[in-house]
Scaffold this motif. Sequence first.
Motif, PDB file in Angstrom:
ATOM      1  N   PHE A  65       1.204   0.750 -13.612  1.00  0.00           N
ATOM      2  CA  PHE A  65       2.028   1.124 -12.608  1.00  0.00           C
ATOM      3  C   PHE A  65       1.502   0.492 -11.250  1.00  0.00           C
ATOM      4  N   SER A  66       2.144  -0.531 -10.491  1.00  0.00           N
ATOM      5  CA  SER A  66       1.814  -0.820  -9.118  1.00  0.00           C
ATOM      6  C   SER A  66       0.561  -1.575  -9.231  1.00  0.00           C
ATOM      7  N   ALA A  67      -0.407  -1.282  -8.379  1.00  0.00           N
ATOM      8  CA  ALA A  67      -1.773  -1.760  -8.425  1.00  0.00           C
ATOM      9  C   ALA A  67      -2.383  -1.548  -9.724  1.00  0.00           C
ATOM     10  N   GLY A  68      -1.985  -0.604 -10.515  1.00  0.00           N
ATOM     11  CA  GLY A  68      -2.456  -0.346 -12.006  1.00  0.00           C
ATOM     12  C   GLY A  68      -1.844  -1.358 -12.770  1.00  0.00           C
ATOM     13  N   GLY A  69      -0.608  -1.839 -12.458  1.00  0.00           N
ATOM     14  CA  GLY A  69       0.025  -2.795 -12.974  1.00  0.00           C
ATOM     15  C   GLY A  69      -0.665  -4.103 -12.954  1.00  0.00           C
ATOM     16  N   HIS A  70      -1.192  -4.391 -11.740  1.00  0.00           N
ATOM     17  CA  HIS A  70      -1.914  -5.571 -11.509  1.00  0.00           C
ATOM     18  C   HIS A  70      -3.210  -5.334 -12.390  1.00  0.00           C
ATOM     19  N   LEU A  71      -3.760  -4.373 -12.360  1.00  0.00           N
ATOM     20  CA  LEU A  71      -5.063  -4.319 -13.261  1.00  0.00           C
ATOM     21  C   LEU A  71      -4.747  -4.418 -14.902  1.00  0.00           C
ATOM     22  N   ALA A  72      -3.668  -3.808 -15.306  1.00  0.00           N
ATOM     23  CA  ALA A  72      -3.311  -3.997 -16.550  1.00  0.00           C
ATOM     24  C   ALA A  72      -2.870  -5.609 -16.881  1.00  0.00           C
ATOM     25  N   SER A  73      -2.402  -6.023 -15.922  1.00  0.00           N
ATOM     26  CA  SER A  73      -2.016  -7.894 -16.236  1.00  0.00           C
ATOM     27  C   SER A  73      -3.383  -8.489 -16.151  1.00  0.00           C
ATOM     28  N   THR A 114       1.034  -1.098   0.159  1.00  0.00           N
ATOM     29  CA  THR A 114      -0.135   0.180   0.107  1.00  0.00           C
ATOM     30  C   THR A 114       0.749   1.227   0.178  1.00  0.00           C
ATOM     31  N   ARG A 115      -0.187   1.627  -1.323  1.00  0.00           N
ATOM     32  CA  ARG A 115       0.476   2.824  -1.109  1.00  0.00           C
ATOM     33  C   ARG A 115      -0.292   3.788  -0.673  1.00  0.00           C
ATOM     34  N   GLY A 116      -0.345   3.646   0.876  1.00  0.00           N
ATOM     35  CA  GLY A 116      -1.112   4.656   1.649  1.00  0.00           C
ATOM     36  C   GLY A 116      -0.987   6.240   1.561  1.00  0.00           C
ATOM     37  N   TRP A 117       0.329   6.453   0.992  1.00  0.00           N
ATOM     38  CA  TRP A 117       0.719   7.766   0.801  1.00  0.00           C
ATOM     39  C   TRP A 117       0.398   8.207  -0.346  1.00  0.00           C
ATOM     40  N   LEU A 118      -0.352   7.609  -1.327  1.00  0.00           N
ATOM     41  CA  LEU A 118      -0.911   8.251  -2.563  1.00  0.00           C
ATOM     42  C   LEU A 118      -2.243   8.952  -2.345  1.00  0.00           C
ATOM     43  N   ALA A 119      -2.228   9.896  -2.680  1.00  0.00           N
ATOM     44  CA  ALA A 119      -3.692  10.815  -2.542  1.00  0.00           C
ATOM     45  C   ALA A 119      -4.329  10.435  -3.584  1.00  0.00           C
ATOM     46  N   MET A 120      -5.861  10.081  -3.446  1.00  0.00           N
ATOM     47  CA  MET A 120      -6.720   9.903  -4.386  1.00  0.00           C
ATOM     48  C   MET A 120      -7.036  11.055  -4.973  1.00  0.00           C
ATOM     49  N   ALA A 121      -6.766  11.287  -6.244  1.00  0.00           N
ATOM     50  CA  ALA A 121      -6.930  12.153  -7.113  1.00  0.00           C
ATOM     51  C   ALA A 121      -8.218  11.944  -8.116  1.00  0.00           C
ATOM     52  N   VAL A 168      -2.295   3.850 -26.210  1.00  0.00           N
ATOM     53  CA  VAL A 168      -2.040   3.185 -24.949  1.00  0.00           C
ATOM     54  C   VAL A 168      -3.013   3.518 -23.819  1.00  0.00           C
ATOM     55  N   VAL A 169      -3.735   2.820 -23.215  1.00  0.00           N
ATOM     56  CA  VAL A 169      -4.463   2.974 -22.040  1.00  0.00           C
ATOM     57  C   VAL A 169      -3.446   2.692 -20.856  1.00  0.00           C
ATOM     58  N   VAL A 170      -3.368   3.954 -19.882  1.00  0.00           N
ATOM     59  CA  VAL A 170      -2.758   4.030 -18.629  1.00  0.00           C
ATOM     60  C   VAL A 170      -3.560   3.878 -17.641  1.00  0.00           C
ATOM     61  N   CYS A 171      -3.150   2.978 -16.622  1.00  0.00           N
ATOM     62  CA  CYS A 171      -3.591   2.634 -15.298  1.00  0.00           C
ATOM     63  C   CYS A 171      -2.687   3.217 -14.462  1.00  0.00           C
ATOM     64  N   PRO A 172      -2.787   4.232 -13.665  1.00  0.00           N
ATOM     65  CA  PRO A 172      -2.040   4.830 -12.557  1.00  0.00           C
ATOM     66  C   PRO A 172      -2.204   3.876 -11.641  1.00  0.00           C
ATOM     67  N   GLY A 173      -1.134   3.805 -10.314  1.00  0.00           N
ATOM     68  CA  GLY A 173      -1.446   2.885  -9.284  1.00  0.00           C
ATOM     69  C   GLY A 173      -1.849   3.631  -8.188  1.00  0.00           C
ATOM     70  N   GLY A 174      -1.982   3.051  -6.979  1.00  0.00           N
ATOM     71  CA  GLY A 174      -2.640   3.686  -5.767  1.00  0.00           C
ATOM     72  C   GLY A 174      -3.222   2.774  -4.876  1.00  0.00           C
ATOM     73  N   GLY A 175      -2.677   1.432  -5.300  1.00  0.00           N
ATOM     74  CA  GLY A 175      -3.108   0.266  -4.082  1.00  0.00           C
ATOM     75  C   GLY A 175      -4.551   0.046  -4.230  1.00  0.00           C
ATOM     76  N   TYR A 176      -5.327   0.361  -5.412  1.00  0.00           N
ATOM     77  CA  TYR A 176      -6.708  -0.017  -5.547  1.00  0.00           C
ATOM     78  C   TYR A 176      -7.494   1.069  -4.550  1.00  0.00           C
ATOM     79  N   GLY A 177      -6.930   1.847  -3.910  1.00  0.00           N
ATOM     80  CA  GLY A 177      -7.547   2.836  -2.835  1.00  0.00           C
ATOM     81  C   GLY A 177      -7.127   4.408  -3.229  1.00  0.00           C
ATOM     82  N   GLY A 178      -6.567   4.564  -4.394  1.00  0.00           N
ATOM     83  CA  GLY A 178      -6.079   5.856  -4.752  1.00  0.00           C
ATOM     84  C   GLY A 178      -5.617   5.763  -6.279  1.00  0.00           C
ATOM     85  N   LEU A 179      -5.229   7.042  -6.881  1.00  0.00           N
ATOM     86  CA  LEU A 179      -4.774   7.152  -7.936  1.00  0.00           C
ATOM     87  C   LEU A 179      -3.430   8.202  -8.164  1.00  0.00           C
ATOM     88  N   ALA A 180      -2.424   7.697  -8.511  1.00  0.00           N
ATOM     89  CA  ALA A 180      -1.033   8.407  -8.636  1.00  0.00           C
ATOM     90  C   ALA A 180      -1.137   9.189 -10.091  1.00  0.00           C
TER      91      ALA A 180
END
Length: 321
Positions: A154-162, A8-15, A77-89
């Motif tokens: 990226f990160s959790a967004g990488g999981h979503l992309a995979s 987690t990336r708990g430090w990622l603010a949800m934008a 390309v469709v881009v999926c930002p990360g954020g631990g599935y709780g936010g978006l970088a």
Amino acid sequence: MVRRVHMTRGWLAMAAFGAMGVAGTGTAGADALEGASEVVKLWAQGAPDAKGTDPAKDVPTLSVFLPKPDVATGAAVVVCPGGGYGGLAIDHEGKQVAEWLNSIGVATFVLKYRLAPAYREPAMLHDVNRAIRVVRQGAARWGVDPGRIGLLGFSAGGHLASTGGTHFDAGKADAEDPIDRVSSRPDRLILVYPVIAMATPYTHQGSNRNLLGEHPSEDLLKFYSNEQQVTPETPPTFLAHTNEDSAVPPENSLLFALGLRKAKVPLELHVFEKGQHGLGLGSGSKEHKIAPNPAFQSWPKLCEVWLKGQGFLDKKALQSP
């Protein structure tokens, strides 16, 4: 043969950047990412199983960034930002990535997908599958080749992309919605320090919990352990990670790469010695207190070379959807 779709990336603010248009007729608005030409709702009449109509959390969207005509290749390309599935970088794993891709001639669509705690699976899978369909069905409008649509996360967004690269379908030919008639399979995957494994010592627990809930079943854990879901139909894949990543250990990328090798899917893997998690393009992020990493800054160029070698960046006559 195509894969099934489990609907987690708990430090990622949800934008949250709002939805100012509908699929096929989006317009730019005050809530669009800076530099985006428009924001497109994935579902004009509301997402499946939406719990409300709040643009910040209930309305998945694509922010559209188009390259200059003189450099446009037709690739997207469709881009999926990360954020631990709780936010978006959304800046250093979204907007900055769109600017880089535009610079090499790639149309870019930054995905705002639904998040915990309001949503858990399969909402995120529905969103990423739909994002590929929206771009493919609207390819002519954006000057995109429907046979060259990649998925980067990226990160959790990488999981979503995979997940999008291992759980897709060919579309439903008789669907009332023309978007649902086209394939959700991405043509390439780019995974940057991705969360992959959901049932190993290398699991990112925050992403696991936000996506699957507190006590997921063994079947659900296996379904979303994407290293176990690779088949010969999984798209060619580029992976980048760092050896020092303690939040999402590099074993996640290594396991996915092993799955790709077993299925004889083309891949390129780079594991850099130094660097923390969440580096984005390697240029750092003041917002998230991430210092620039000169070595990791090389992955975008390596990826560009890989895409060129794949023929993904060739300028060519566009295919019909």
